[in-house]
Design a protein around this motif. Structure first.
Motif, PDB file in Angstrom:
ATOM      1  N   LEU A 191       0.826  -1.204   0.000  1.00  0.00           N
ATOM      2  CA  LEU A 191       0.000   0.000   0.000  1.00  0.00           C
ATOM      3  C   LEU A 191       0.865   1.261   0.000  1.00  0.00           C
ATOM      4  O   LEU A 191       0.556   2.255  -0.669  1.00  0.00           O
ATOM      5  CB  LEU A 191      -0.920  -0.004   1.223  1.00  0.00           C
ATOM      6  CG  LEU A 191      -2.119  -0.953   1.162  1.00  0.00           C
ATOM      7  CD1 LEU A 191      -2.767  -1.076   2.534  1.00  0.00           C
ATOM      8  CD2 LEU A 191      -3.135  -0.466   0.137  1.00  0.00           C
ATOM      9  N   LEU A 192       1.959   1.227   0.780  1.00  0.00           N
ATOM     10  CA  LEU A 192       2.838   2.394   0.826  1.00  0.00           C
ATOM     11  C   LEU A 192       3.470   2.645  -0.543  1.00  0.00           C
ATOM     12  O   LEU A 192       3.647   3.808  -0.954  1.00  0.00           O
ATOM     13  CB  LEU A 192       3.931   2.188   1.883  1.00  0.00           C
ATOM     14  CG  LEU A 192       3.426   1.930   3.318  1.00  0.00           C
ATOM     15  CD1 LEU A 192       4.597   1.901   4.284  1.00  0.00           C
ATOM     16  CD2 LEU A 192       2.397   2.967   3.747  1.00  0.00           C
ATOM     17  N   MET A 193       3.793   1.588  -1.270  1.00  0.00           N
ATOM     18  CA  MET A 193       4.340   1.750  -2.626  1.00  0.00           C
ATOM     19  C   MET A 193       3.299   2.330  -3.570  1.00  0.00           C
ATOM     20  O   MET A 193       3.617   3.132  -4.469  1.00  0.00           O
ATOM     21  CB  MET A 193       4.840   0.409  -3.153  1.00  0.00           C
ATOM     22  CG  MET A 193       6.303   0.160  -2.897  1.00  0.00           C
ATOM     23  SD  MET A 193       7.374   1.525  -3.431  1.00  0.00           S
ATOM     24  CE  MET A 193       6.997   1.611  -5.181  1.00  0.00           C
ATOM     25  N   THR A 194       2.047   1.932  -3.371  1.00  0.00           N
ATOM     26  CA  THR A 194       0.984   2.489  -4.210  1.00  0.00           C
ATOM     27  C   THR A 194       0.866   3.995  -4.000  1.00  0.00           C
ATOM     28  O   THR A 194       0.706   4.767  -4.964  1.00  0.00           O
ATOM     29  CB  THR A 194      -0.355   1.803  -3.882  1.00  0.00           C
ATOM     30  OG1 THR A 194      -0.250   0.404  -4.165  1.00  0.00           O
ATOM     31  CG2 THR A 194      -1.488   2.395  -4.699  1.00  0.00           C
ATOM     32  N   LYS A 195       0.953   4.416  -2.742  1.00  0.00           N
ATOM     33  CA  LYS A 195       0.889   5.855  -2.460  1.00  0.00           C
ATOM     34  C   LYS A 195       2.105   6.561  -3.074  1.00  0.00           C
ATOM     35  O   LYS A 195       1.968   7.668  -3.650  1.00  0.00           O
ATOM     36  CB  LYS A 195       0.844   6.097  -0.952  1.00  0.00           C
ATOM     37  CG  LYS A 195       0.639   7.562  -0.602  1.00  0.00           C
ATOM     38  CD  LYS A 195       0.265   7.751   0.860  1.00  0.00           C
ATOM     39  CE  LYS A 195      -0.055   9.222   1.142  1.00  0.00           C
ATOM     40  NZ  LYS A 195      -0.551   9.441   2.517  1.00  0.00           N
ATOM     41  N   ASN A 242       7.908  14.282  -6.155  1.00  0.00           N
ATOM     42  CA  ASN A 242       8.927  13.237  -6.101  1.00  0.00           C
ATOM     43  C   ASN A 242       9.577  13.066  -4.728  1.00  0.00           C
ATOM     44  O   ASN A 242       9.898  11.946  -4.316  1.00  0.00           O
ATOM     45  CB  ASN A 242      10.005  13.510  -7.157  1.00  0.00           C
ATOM     46  CG  ASN A 242       9.461  13.361  -8.567  1.00  0.00           C
ATOM     47  OD1 ASN A 242       8.529  12.584  -8.806  1.00  0.00           O
ATOM     48  ND2 ASN A 242      10.010  14.117  -9.505  1.00  0.00           N
ATOM     49  N   ALA A 243       9.807  14.147  -4.013  1.00  0.00           N
ATOM     50  CA  ALA A 243      10.427  14.034  -2.690  1.00  0.00           C
ATOM     51  C   ALA A 243       9.510  13.272  -1.741  1.00  0.00           C
ATOM     52  O   ALA A 243       9.964  12.400  -0.978  1.00  0.00           O
ATOM     53  CB  ALA A 243      10.742  15.430  -2.137  1.00  0.00           C
ATOM     54  N   GLU A 244       8.209  13.585  -1.788  1.00  0.00           N
ATOM     55  CA  GLU A 244       7.247  12.844  -0.960  1.00  0.00           C
ATOM     56  C   GLU A 244       7.198  11.370  -1.389  1.00  0.00           C
ATOM     57  O   GLU A 244       7.126  10.458  -0.554  1.00  0.00           O
ATOM     58  CB  GLU A 244       5.853  13.460  -1.088  1.00  0.00           C
ATOM     59  CG  GLU A 244       5.700  14.829  -0.479  1.00  0.00           C
ATOM     60  CD  GLU A 244       4.304  15.380  -0.735  1.00  0.00           C
ATOM     61  OE1 GLU A 244       3.349  14.932  -0.059  1.00  0.00           O
ATOM     62  OE2 GLU A 244       4.165  16.232  -1.633  1.00  0.00           O
ATOM     63  N   ALA A 245       7.241  11.167  -2.709  1.00  0.00           N
ATOM     64  CA  ALA A 245       7.189   9.797  -3.217  1.00  0.00           C
ATOM     65  C   ALA A 245       8.366   8.977  -2.707  1.00  0.00           C
ATOM     66  O   ALA A 245       8.216   7.821  -2.284  1.00  0.00           O
ATOM     67  CB  ALA A 245       7.176   9.807  -4.746  1.00  0.00           C
ATOM     68  N   LEU A 246       9.580   9.586  -2.732  1.00  0.00           N
ATOM     69  CA  LEU A 246      10.769   8.870  -2.252  1.00  0.00           C
ATOM     70  C   LEU A 246      10.639   8.522  -0.779  1.00  0.00           C
ATOM     71  O   LEU A 246      11.050   7.440  -0.346  1.00  0.00           O
ATOM     72  CB  LEU A 246      12.010   9.727  -2.496  1.00  0.00           C
ATOM     73  CG  LEU A 246      13.343   9.094  -2.061  1.00  0.00           C
ATOM     74  CD1 LEU A 246      13.599   7.800  -2.818  1.00  0.00           C
ATOM     75  CD2 LEU A 246      14.497  10.092  -2.279  1.00  0.00           C
ATOM     76  N   LEU A 255      13.760   7.727  -8.524  1.00  0.00           N
ATOM     77  CA  LEU A 255      13.482   8.955  -7.770  1.00  0.00           C
ATOM     78  C   LEU A 255      14.772   9.617  -7.281  1.00  0.00           C
ATOM     79  O   LEU A 255      14.889  10.859  -7.276  1.00  0.00           O
ATOM     80  CB  LEU A 255      12.549   8.640  -6.598  1.00  0.00           C
ATOM     81  CG  LEU A 255      11.093   8.344  -6.994  1.00  0.00           C
ATOM     82  CD1 LEU A 255      10.337   7.726  -5.827  1.00  0.00           C
ATOM     83  CD2 LEU A 255      10.399   9.634  -7.450  1.00  0.00           C
ATOM     84  N   LEU A 256      15.727   8.821  -6.873  1.00  0.00           N
ATOM     85  CA  LEU A 256      17.018   9.393  -6.443  1.00  0.00           C
ATOM     86  C   LEU A 256      17.708  10.110  -7.601  1.00  0.00           C
ATOM     87  O   LEU A 256      18.273  11.201  -7.435  1.00  0.00           O
ATOM     88  CB  LEU A 256      17.914   8.293  -5.867  1.00  0.00           C
ATOM     89  CG  LEU A 256      17.520   7.766  -4.480  1.00  0.00           C
ATOM     90  CD1 LEU A 256      18.281   6.486  -4.161  1.00  0.00           C
ATOM     91  CD2 LEU A 256      17.797   8.827  -3.395  1.00  0.00           C
ATOM     92  N   GLU A 257      17.666   9.505  -8.804  1.00  0.00           N
ATOM     93  CA  GLU A 257      18.277  10.142  -9.968  1.00  0.00           C
ATOM     94  C   GLU A 257      17.538  11.427 -10.334  1.00  0.00           C
ATOM     95  O   GLU A 257      18.156  12.466 -10.615  1.00  0.00           O
ATOM     96  CB  GLU A 257      18.274   9.175 -11.161  1.00  0.00           C
ATOM     97  CG  GLU A 257      19.307   8.074 -11.087  1.00  0.00           C
ATOM     98  CD  GLU A 257      20.732   8.584 -11.318  1.00  0.00           C
ATOM     99  OE1 GLU A 257      20.930   9.805 -11.525  1.00  0.00           O
ATOM    100  OE2 GLU A 257      21.670   7.769 -11.259  1.00  0.00           O
TER     101      GLU A 257
END
Length: 776
Positions: free
Chosen positions: A676-680, A690-694, A717-719
């Motif tokens: 679920l966390l990956m889905t978010k 992107n920062a929130e996603a990472l 996301l890091l790249e």
């Protein structure tokens, strides 16, 4: 000397005519007495919470917290002695007489007890008849309403060195009170396991020990059904192996005795009687006629340098027909462990065969017991009804009726608890929390009857698992297995608890041991599924799917196996680990159809259909299916797992985020939370946050560090965020993952095309290439 005064229940017991017995054969009598203490007297005292104050050669003085515990202990000891004396001539029987009193005692510093409370109990024991229990009036009135035994009022009685007459009552264990329905005596040996109870049903039905009268009452006949374990023959040609044969014989006698000991209409003939047939030509039908036997268990032991072979046969003593036979081979590395395992394996196999015979038998039991036995037979894990919610409901209603007729029907309590827990585990419960609560109440009632009952503790492991308390479930299961290593039901639930607690290797070892103990168990398919689950947890998916197939070969309609196989197949596709994407999707689709054929309203099956539709490139249909399922069962969290990413795939990332938040509120400690966390994270990435996603990818990886999807997104996301060195470190972790993974850019594009997608975005591809993923 420090001393204190208190009120205590005192039990005094000694052996009738001990001097005469010892004079005839002192060495043998002493050996029998030691065995009685270790196998019957001391365990019974311990189970009922007694404290041995002192021993006096052949006697014992015990303190209890209540008269109820003292009397139950006395009844169990007398019943156990009666079973051990069956077939012995009077002059060779060891018989106890027991006195119980509650009164004032003085406890000295060394724990010894003095005073009238002790003196009266000792005098009551002295006037008791062999095999009976004498109670003072004070003790009797505390247990009067709880007894279903014949009571003889001896009236006021003069006791030696006691100033005033004591009103005395005499009880005989196993003899019911007149004008009452006969009930099984509930003691520490009252085994609640469904199959064990069915052995008793078989014995009762075969002997015709019950009969209905025109009034609807039930009375006991004089007949008792007997089972005897003949001495196992040593076929090794080496007399040094005789102790092994004797150990197997004694172990099986004790094991069977524990199964039937609580019931007045069945018993196992004492080992001393059986041993009189050692070395003699055996005519089973004649032995059966002489001793009134219904069944005989016989066998042999053959020993080589590294292996031992034990053969066993169950024979109908009336007809001489062999009902069951099996051969067991064991390594002899550890002699004691080998003996225990042989006994456990034969006992489990024999129990299963007797249960089958019992389930095939007819009528003849009191209605409450008959209903409970019927429930047990139909609710066994091998029965089709076990996976049919409607039929399970009918069976549980029969259990409810049995308990209305007899609220203390232990078998019905155990069966109902199993049925409720099965429904919860299979996702077929309409009231999960209510069913867990009801099962918990039934298990608590069983443990109140016998705090050391292995079956009740096995059920408690099951309950703790479903309450999502894996550590407590493991502790309970290991404790129960240590007390009774051969009790197979404990392993069913302990093995699964190991997986829940993050110990899959232990789960595999646990399953292997259980299969050795009972290789033909009717619930074997469940153990195979547990092994599959442990292998999947270890990332050994191909092996896991193989074991699921073996499980389904034994139980094709098992919804747990069908769901797990569909989940693992779809997960493999979703993670890019499938070697046959289209084939795996087709196989998963067939499993989902089978589940819906079993139960068209199966919420889990509909949730899996959402997953399937998304992976087939049909996000709109996936969303429609998921929303429909939620409208029918809005608290079923598994639907959200698959609906939330379907929202993202359909271009509704905001809805995906709301969906995840609701799912986390519903089940904040769910083992699949990482998904679920990956889905978010994916939804936030779609929105350019992107920062929130990472941050959310990191939370997911903290729960599941080897998730390849999460690792790929972490790299990208890091790249994107300009953290090149960290991205390369993340790629090295990804590249080190075992098993089939997406290893090249070309493979990534090909997988996307197979899924019907346009392919990964240029940003995604470039980030992976920059971090180190090769083109081809």
């Amino acid at each position: 000397m420090t001393e204190s005064r208190k009120l205590a229940a005192i039990l005094a017991a000694d052996i009738v005519g001990y001097s005469r017995l010892a004079g005839a054969d002192e060495e043998r009598v002493l050996a029998r007495l030691r065995t009685l203490r270790s196998d019957l007297v001391d365990p019974t005292i311990a189970v009922h919470g007694g404290r041995v104050v002192k021993r006096t050669g052949d006697g014992v003085l015990v303190e209890f917290r209540s008269v109820v515990d003292a009397v139950r202990c006395a009844i169990d000891i007398q019943l156990g002695m009666a079973e051990r004396n069956v077939g012995l001539p009077p002059e060779k029987r060891i018989e106890y007489r027991v006195g119980v009193h509650i009164g004032d005692v003085v406890e000295e510093r060394d724990g010894d007890l003095m005073g009238d409370g002790v003196n009266i109990a000792a005098r009551l024991e002295g006037i008791a008849e062999p095999g009976r229990i004498c109670l003072s009036e004070q003790a009797y009135w505390q247990v009067k309403g709880r007894l279903d035994l014949g009571v003889k009022d001896l009236g006021p009685t003069r006791l030696k060195n006691i100033a005033e007459p004591v009103h005395v009552y005499s009880l005989e264990a196993g003899v019911p009170a007149r004008a009452k329905t006969l009930k099984g005596v509930r003691g520490w040996r009252h085994k609640l396991a469904v199959l064990a109870a069915l052995i008793v049903a078989l014995a009762a039905i075969a002997a015709g020990v019950w009969r209905f009268q025109s009034t609807g009452r039930i009375e006991a006949t004089a007949e008792r059904t007997a089972i005897m374990v003949l001495p196992f023959a040593n076929l090794s040609g080496d007399s040094s192996q005789n102790p092994l044969a004797e150990a197997v014989t004694d172990g099986l006698t004790d094991s069977l005795s524990r199964l039937v000991a609580a019931y007045p209409f069945a018993h196992v003939v004492a080992a001393d009687t059986a041993k009189t047939y050692a070395g003699r030509p055996i005519d089973v039908k004649q032995i059966g006629k002489d001793l009134g036997l219904r069944y005989v268990l016989r066998g042999s032991v053959q020993s080589a340098e590294a292996r031992v072979r034990v053969s066993a046969q169950l024979i109908d003593a009336e007809s001489g027909v062999q009902l069951w036979a099996e051969t067991f081979d064991e390594d002899r590395a550890d002699a004691l462990e080998m003996e225990d395992e042989i006994v456990a394996r034969i006992s489990n196999a024999l129990r299963i065969r007797l249960a089958e015979l019992g389930a095939e038998s007819g009528n003849g039991l009191p209605r409450s017991q008959a209903l409970a036995f019927l429930c047990a037979a139909r609710l066994g894990n091998s029965a089709p009804e076990a996976v049919d919610p409607a039929k399970r409901t009918e069976i549980l209603e029969a259990c409810d009726e049995a308990l209305r007729l007899d609220p203390h029907n232990a078998l019905a309590l155990g069966v109902r608890a199993v049925g409720l827990l099965n429904g919860v585990e299979r996702g077929q419960s309409a009231d999960r929390e209510g069913d867990l609560r009801r099962a918990k109440e039934d298990i608590a009632t069983l443990l109140a009857v016998n705090a050391n009952d292995s079956y009740a503790h096995a059920l408690n492991v099951y309950l703790l698992r479903l309450e999502r308390q894996p550590e407590q479930a493991v502790a309970e299961g290991e404790r129960s297995a240590a007390l009774n290593p051969g009790f197979i039901e404990t392993y069913y639930h302990l093995c699964s608890a190991y997986i829940d607690a993050g110990q899959p290797e232990k789960a595999i070892d646990c399953v292997d041991k259980a299969v050795r103990l009972s290789p033909h168990d009717p619930s074997l398919y469940g153990l195979l599924m547990t092994r599959a689950g442990a292998l999947a947890t270890l990332g050994r998916n191909a092996e896991a799917l193989d074991w699921v197939g073996r499980s389904l070969a034994l139980s094709p309609a098992n919804p747990i196996a069908l769901r797990n196989r569909a989940v693992w197949l779809l997960d493999g596709v979703d993670r890019g680990q499938s070697a046959d994407r289209e084939g795996d999707l087709k196989r998963a689709e067939e499993d989902v159809k089978t589940l819906l054929g079993i139960n068209a309203n199966d919420s889990y099956a509909h949730a899996l259909k959402v997953f399937l539709l998304r992976l087939e490139g049909q996000p709109e249909q996936a969303v429609a299916e998921g929303e429909r399922n939620i409208s029918l069962n809005q608290d079923f969290v598994q639907t959200y797992y698959y609906l939330c990413p379907a929202y993202t795939a359909e271009g509704q990332p905001e809805k995906a985020i709301d969906c995840v938040d609701k799912a986390v509120r519903l089940s904040p400690h769910d083992p699949s939370l990482y998904g679920l966390l990956m889905t978010k994270a994916g939804a936030l990435e779609t929105l350019g946050r992107n920062a929130e996603a990472l941050d959310w990818v990191g939370r997911s990886l903290a729960l599941s560090p080897a998730n390849p999807i999460a690792l790929r997104h972490e790299i990208v996301l890091l790249e994107v965020l300009g953290r090149d060195d960290e991205a390369r470190d993340a790629y090295r972790r990804y590249a080190a993952l075992p098993g089939p993974q997406i290893r090249t850019i070309a493979e990534l594009r090909a997988r996307a095309m197979d899924a019907g997608a346009s392919g990964p975005s240029p940003t995604f591809v470039e980030a992976l290439r920059k971090a180190g993923m090769p083109e081809k």
